[in-house]
Design a protein around this motif. Structure first.
Motif, PDB file in Angstrom:
ATOM      1  N   UNK A   1      36.610  48.559  35.390  1.00  0.00           N
ATOM      2  CA  UNK A   1      36.200  48.827  36.760  1.00  0.00           C
ATOM      3  C   UNK A   1      37.403  49.216  37.620  1.00  0.00           C
ATOM      4  N   UNK A   2      38.528  48.545  37.415  1.00  0.00           N
ATOM      5  CA  UNK A   2      39.736  48.874  38.176  1.00  0.00           C
ATOM      6  C   UNK A   2      40.178  50.311  37.895  1.00  0.00           C
ATOM      7  N   UNK A   3      40.132  50.710  36.641  1.00  0.00           N
ATOM      8  CA  UNK A   3      40.493  52.087  36.321  1.00  0.00           C
ATOM      9  C   UNK A   3      39.476  53.077  36.899  1.00  0.00           C
ATOM     10  N   UNK A   4      38.213  52.663  36.982  1.00  0.00           N
ATOM     11  CA  UNK A   4      37.226  53.505  37.643  1.00  0.00           C
ATOM     12  C   UNK A   4      37.559  53.698  39.113  1.00  0.00           C
ATOM     13  N   UNK A   5      38.032  52.626  39.762  1.00  0.00           N
ATOM     14  CA  UNK A   5      38.482  52.744  41.148  1.00  0.00           C
ATOM     15  C   UNK A   5      39.679  53.678  41.254  1.00  0.00           C
ATOM     16  N   UNK A   6      40.578  53.600  40.287  1.00  0.00           N
ATOM     17  CA  UNK A   6      41.729  54.501  40.280  1.00  0.00           C
ATOM     18  C   UNK A   6      41.267  55.951  40.170  1.00  0.00           C
ATOM     19  N   UNK A   7      40.323  56.207  39.269  1.00  0.00           N
ATOM     20  CA  UNK A   7      39.786  57.558  39.132  1.00  0.00           C
ATOM     21  C   UNK A   7      39.163  58.032  40.436  1.00  0.00           C
ATOM     22  N   UNK A   8      38.476  57.143  41.105  1.00  0.00           N
ATOM     23  CA  UNK A   8      37.739  57.486  42.309  1.00  0.00           C
ATOM     24  C   UNK A   8      38.656  57.686  43.509  1.00  0.00           C
ATOM     25  N   UNK A   9      39.643  56.812  43.653  1.00  0.00           N
ATOM     26  CA  UNK A   9      40.485  56.813  44.846  1.00  0.00           C
ATOM     27  C   UNK A   9      41.816  57.513  44.652  1.00  0.00           C
ATOM     28  N   UNK A  10      42.310  57.555  43.411  1.00  0.00           N
ATOM     29  CA  UNK A  10      43.612  58.147  43.094  1.00  0.00           C
ATOM     30  C   UNK A  10      44.709  57.566  43.986  1.00  0.00           C
ATOM     31  N   UNK A  11      44.740  56.253  44.084  1.00  0.00           N
ATOM     32  CA  UNK A  11      45.717  55.574  44.922  1.00  0.00           C
ATOM     33  C   UNK A  11      46.596  54.656  44.069  1.00  0.00           C
ATOM     34  N   UNK A  12      47.906  54.767  44.289  1.00  0.00           N
ATOM     35  CA  UNK A  12      48.875  53.970  43.540  1.00  0.00           C
ATOM     36  C   UNK A  12      48.612  52.470  43.671  1.00  0.00           C
ATOM     37  N   UNK A  13      48.093  52.026  44.836  1.00  0.00           N
ATOM     38  CA  UNK A  13      47.884  50.600  45.030  1.00  0.00           C
ATOM     39  C   UNK A  13      46.940  50.009  43.985  1.00  0.00           C
ATOM     40  N   UNK A  14      46.017  50.809  43.486  1.00  0.00           N
ATOM     41  CA  UNK A  14      45.114  50.304  42.454  1.00  0.00           C
ATOM     42  C   UNK A  14      45.919  49.914  41.216  1.00  0.00           C
ATOM     43  N   UNK A  15      46.901  50.720  40.839  1.00  0.00           N
ATOM     44  CA  UNK A  15      47.732  50.384  39.681  1.00  0.00           C
ATOM     45  C   UNK A  15      48.553  49.124  39.955  1.00  0.00           C
ATOM     46  N   UNK A  16      48.943  48.926  41.217  1.00  0.00           N
ATOM     47  CA  UNK A  16      49.671  47.699  41.565  1.00  0.00           C
ATOM     48  C   UNK A  16      48.803  46.474  41.329  1.00  0.00           C
ATOM     49  N   UNK A  17      47.541  46.552  41.759  1.00  0.00           N
ATOM     50  CA  UNK A  17      46.646  45.414  41.579  1.00  0.00           C
ATOM     51  C   UNK A  17      46.376  45.148  40.095  1.00  0.00           C
ATOM     52  N   UNK A  18      46.311  46.210  39.305  1.00  0.00           N
ATOM     53  CA  UNK A  18      46.147  46.031  37.859  1.00  0.00           C
ATOM     54  C   UNK A  18      47.341  45.267  37.296  1.00  0.00           C
ATOM     55  N   UNK A  19      48.518  45.655  37.716  1.00  0.00           N
ATOM     56  CA  UNK A  19      49.719  44.993  37.216  1.00  0.00           C
ATOM     57  C   UNK A  19      49.813  43.551  37.724  1.00  0.00           C
ATOM     58  N   UNK A  20      49.461  43.338  39.004  1.00  0.00           N
ATOM     59  CA  UNK A  20      49.473  41.970  39.541  1.00  0.00           C
ATOM     60  C   UNK A  20      48.551  41.070  38.714  1.00  0.00           C
ATOM     61  N   UNK A  21      47.365  41.593  38.401  1.00  0.00           N
ATOM     62  CA  UNK A  21      46.408  40.796  37.626  1.00  0.00           C
ATOM     63  C   UNK A  21      46.937  40.509  36.227  1.00  0.00           C
ATOM     64  N   UNK A  22      47.635  41.480  35.653  1.00  0.00           N
ATOM     65  CA  UNK A  22      48.189  41.292  34.308  1.00  0.00           C
ATOM     66  C   UNK A  22      49.255  40.198  34.305  1.00  0.00           C
ATOM     67  N   UNK A  23      50.032  40.121  35.384  1.00  0.00           N
ATOM     68  CA  UNK A  23      51.128  39.167  35.462  1.00  0.00           C
ATOM     69  C   UNK A  23      50.730  37.860  36.144  1.00  0.00           C
ATOM     70  N   UNK A  24      49.493  37.776  36.601  1.00  0.00           N
ATOM     71  CA  UNK A  24      49.004  36.567  37.250  1.00  0.00           C
ATOM     72  C   UNK A  24      48.946  35.414  36.234  1.00  0.00           C
ATOM     73  N   UNK A  25      49.075  34.176  36.716  1.00  0.00           N
ATOM     74  CA  UNK A  25      48.932  33.038  35.792  1.00  0.00           C
ATOM     75  C   UNK A  25      47.623  33.053  35.017  1.00  0.00           C
ATOM     76  N   UNK A  26      46.582  33.681  35.596  1.00  0.00           N
ATOM     77  CA  UNK A  26      45.305  33.779  34.881  1.00  0.00           C
ATOM     78  C   UNK A  26      45.318  34.884  33.837  1.00  0.00           C
ATOM     79  N   UNK A  27      46.367  35.724  33.845  1.00  0.00           N
ATOM     80  CA  UNK A  27      46.479  36.821  32.890  1.00  0.00           C
ATOM     81  C   UNK A  27      47.019  36.326  31.563  1.00  0.00           C
ATOM     82  N   UNK A  28      47.434  37.214  30.697  1.00  0.00           N
ATOM     83  CA  UNK A  28      47.437  38.665  30.888  1.00  0.00           C
ATOM     84  C   UNK A  28      46.051  39.287  30.717  1.00  0.00           C
ATOM     85  N   UNK A  29      45.935  40.538  31.135  1.00  0.00           N
ATOM     86  CA  UNK A  29      44.708  41.278  30.922  1.00  0.00           C
ATOM     87  C   UNK A  29      44.567  41.624  29.445  1.00  0.00           C
TER      88      UNK A  29
END
Length: 251
Positions: A62-90
């Motif tokens: 879904x996050x990558x779908x948002x990236x496709x839709x919005x083409x905004x770098x911040x979406x990739x930041x949130x993907x990376x934040x989630x990957x590095x979150x204590x609840x991660x990795x993705x």
């Protein structure tokens, strides 16, 4: 990148009162106040990873779908934040397949390559895994098959690979040079490796690589790079005057 992923992202936003109107966006809370794609990304991209109706892989898609839709770098930041979150990795398959597929697509991938460069490749904790996943692990297949999609991915990754440490990318570079269509992108990677604050070349090996490339005659800075590598320079910061001297010598 798929139309389905974009449709899913658009539907998900719609369920939260955010809809696309022309070239912009509006929210149900303030329908008279247009939103930019960047505003939508900052408001909603992080929420994807709190969606309890999706498993982790579904959240990544879904996050990558948002990236496709919005083409905004911040979406990739949130993907990376989630990957590095204590609840991660993705889930790594979903994460890196998302990058690879979009790097292979015909659509512009500048947002993705910028993300790779400044986030994944400049971070010494993530660069080895990231570079391996988007190119290093299958560079032999890329060169052997040489399909348009694989070449497109390789070009994009090589061109933004300046910050990748030389030991991490050396094998990929040595393999990529066997495919002439990759030479311009490989040269961009070498040049960026010399100039990027996080980059560093192995001068002798980089020079040997450069000598094997067939580049267009009007490619800028080929001779300057050849001169500094021959002088044993690994990076511009080592002695900026060497590059300046090389430029003057070419004037």
């Amino acid at each position: 990148m798929t139309t389905q992923a974009m449709d899913d992202a658009r539907r998900w936003l719609g369920e939260r009162g955010v809809r696309q109107v022309g070239d912009g966006w509006v929210s149900a809370e303030a329908p008279d106040q247009p939103l930019t794609a960047a505003q939508v990304a900052h408001s909603w991209a992080g929420e994807v990873f709190a969606a309890d109706d999706l498993d982790a892989a579904g959240q990544v898609r879904l996050a990558f779908g948002l990236l496709d839709l919005l083409d905004e770098y911040w979406v990739t930041c949130e993907i990376r934040f989630a990957h590095q979150d204590p609840a991660g990795p993705l889930p790594v398959d979903a994460l890196w397949d998302g990058y690879r597929r979009r790097l292979e697509a015909e659509r512009d991938a500048e947002t993705l390559t910028y993300s790779l460069w400044v986030d994944w490749f400049e971070d010494r904790a993530t660069v080895e895994t990231a570079f391996g996943e988007v190119l290093g692990n299958d560079i032999d297949r890329v060169v052997a098959e040489g399909s348009d999609a694989l070449v497109r991915r390789a070009r994009r990754v090589l061109a933004c690979s300046g910050p990748v440490p030389w030991p991490v990318k050396e094998n990929a570079y040595d393999t990529a040079v066997r495919l002439p269509v990759l030479h311009p992108a490989l040269f961009k990677g070498l040049l960026a490796g010399y100039h990027d604050v996080y980059g560093a070349l192995e001068p002798a090996a980089a020079l040997a690589l450069l000598e094997r490339m067939r580049l267009p005659a009007d490619t800028p800075h080929v001779e300057e790079l050849r001169l500094v590598l021959a002088a044993g320079q690994a990076n511009h910061r080592q002695d900026p005057g060497v590059w300046d001297s090389a430029v003057r010598a070419r004037s």
